[in-house]
Design a protein around this motif. Structure first.
Motif, PDB file in Angstrom:
ATOM      1  N   LYS A 124      -5.532   1.757  -3.433  1.00  0.00           N
ATOM      2  CA  LYS A 124      -4.531   1.315  -4.404  1.00  0.00           C
ATOM      3  C   LYS A 124      -3.561   0.329  -3.754  1.00  0.00           C
ATOM      4  O   LYS A 124      -2.964   0.615  -2.715  1.00  0.00           O
ATOM      5  CB  LYS A 124      -3.768   2.527  -4.945  1.00  0.00           C
ATOM      6  N   TYR A 144      -0.193  -2.240  -4.797  1.00  0.00           N
ATOM      7  CA  TYR A 144       0.806  -2.612  -5.801  1.00  0.00           C
ATOM      8  C   TYR A 144       1.040  -4.113  -5.706  1.00  0.00           C
ATOM      9  O   TYR A 144       1.329  -4.660  -4.633  1.00  0.00           O
ATOM     10  CB  TYR A 144       2.111  -1.864  -5.568  1.00  0.00           C
ATOM     11  N   THR A 156       0.838  -1.189   0.000  1.00  0.00           N
ATOM     12  CA  THR A 156       0.000   0.000   0.000  1.00  0.00           C
ATOM     13  C   THR A 156       0.876   1.244   0.000  1.00  0.00           C
ATOM     14  O   THR A 156       2.067   1.195   0.312  1.00  0.00           O
ATOM     15  CB  THR A 156      -0.919   0.025   1.235  1.00  0.00           C
ATOM     16  N   SER A 157       0.285   2.361  -0.318  1.00  0.00           N
ATOM     17  CA  SER A 157       1.044   3.617  -0.402  1.00  0.00           C
ATOM     18  C   SER A 157       1.538   4.080   0.963  1.00  0.00           C
ATOM     19  O   SER A 157       2.470   4.885   1.042  1.00  0.00           O
ATOM     20  CB  SER A 157       0.177   4.708  -1.032  1.00  0.00           C
TER      21      SER A 157
END
Length: 255
Positions: free
Chosen positions: A56, A58, A13-14
């Motif tokens: 979001k 990844y 995660t960010s």
């Protein structure tokens, strides 16, 4: 290669969180969002995955480090910062036969199995069956179970194996098995020991003097990470400091 069902993937995660998950027909829930894992089938590593609420993620391939940091554990595990040095000092590589005593939850076992390759073998002694079952589960997760021979027994005098290329002892009183380790090793080959306290180190060093071991070394490995802000580069507030003392030696035929 596209992601397939049954693969393990890492979702990042960010905000720096990471999750090691198996791709199957289920939802994976975080504190912010959820991901339907079956939808990852056919995706490529490096893609962005959106959660049900738009978070979001990844999609990246997990490394050996990721598996080691997220092993199921019932015991204190050996950390990657120590494992890397152990692998080099014991010269663990493809085709080697490595013996460990005190396998615990299997973090080091996993690294040994990864490094010896298809033609090598790891022999893992562990007296506690419940710990060994967890280690087997961790090895199965990474697909390395077939490279390890598990022995659920307490060694008191001698190992069943001879002519192995490395021995590693992770026990409360490793000095009682120094003779057994010497007898199991090939000439000129490698012994490693992990202990958490200085008095244990002293006892090991005293006992090592009684056997034909040379090139004795004691080390402690510390790891400090840094904040990844290019404008305010500084160490993290916390670091992985003392986890254990490592002792290494090499077998010779006589002193």
């Amino acid at each position: 290669m596209p992601v397939a069902e049954g693969n393990y993937v890492l979702l990042l995660t960010s905000d720096g969180r990471s999750y090691l998950v198996e791709v199957k027909d289920t939802y994976f829930h975080t504190h912010k969002d959820s991901v339907y894992l079956k939808e990852l089938i056919g995706k490529e590593f490096g893609e962005i995955i959106l959660g049900k609420n738009g978070t979001k993620f990844y999609l990246v391939k997990p490394s050996l480090y990721d598996f080691l940091m997220k092993v199921e554990r019932a015991t204190q595990v050996i950390y990657p910062k120590d494992i890397g040095y152990i692998l080099q000092k014991l010269d663990v590589g493809p085709g080697k036969v490595v013996l460990e005593c005190g396998g615990g939850s299997g973090a080091l076992t996993t690294a040994f199995a990864f490094m010896v390759g298809e033609d090598g073998k790891v022999i893992s002694y562990e007296k506690e069956e419940k710990f060994q079952k967890i280690a087997q589960k961790n090895l199965k997760k990474i697909g390395l179970l077939n490279r390890v021979i598990f022995k659920n027994k307490e060694v008191k005098e001698a190992f069943e194996e001879k002519e192995v290329e490395a021995v590693f002892l992770d026990l409360k009183e490793p000095w009682v098995l120094l003779k057994a380790a010497w007898e199991a090793l090939k000439g000129g080959h490698f012994l490693g020991i992990l202990v958490p306290t200085t008095n244990q180190v002293s006892r090991c060093l005293t006992e090592l003097e009684k056997y034909p071991f040379v090139d004795i070394e004691v080390v402690e490995i510390l790891l400090r990470k840094y904040k990844t802000n290019p404008e305010r580069l500084r160490p993290e507030d916390r670091m992985v400091a003392h986890t254990g003392f490592l002792i290494f030696a090499k077998k010779v035929w006589e002193k």
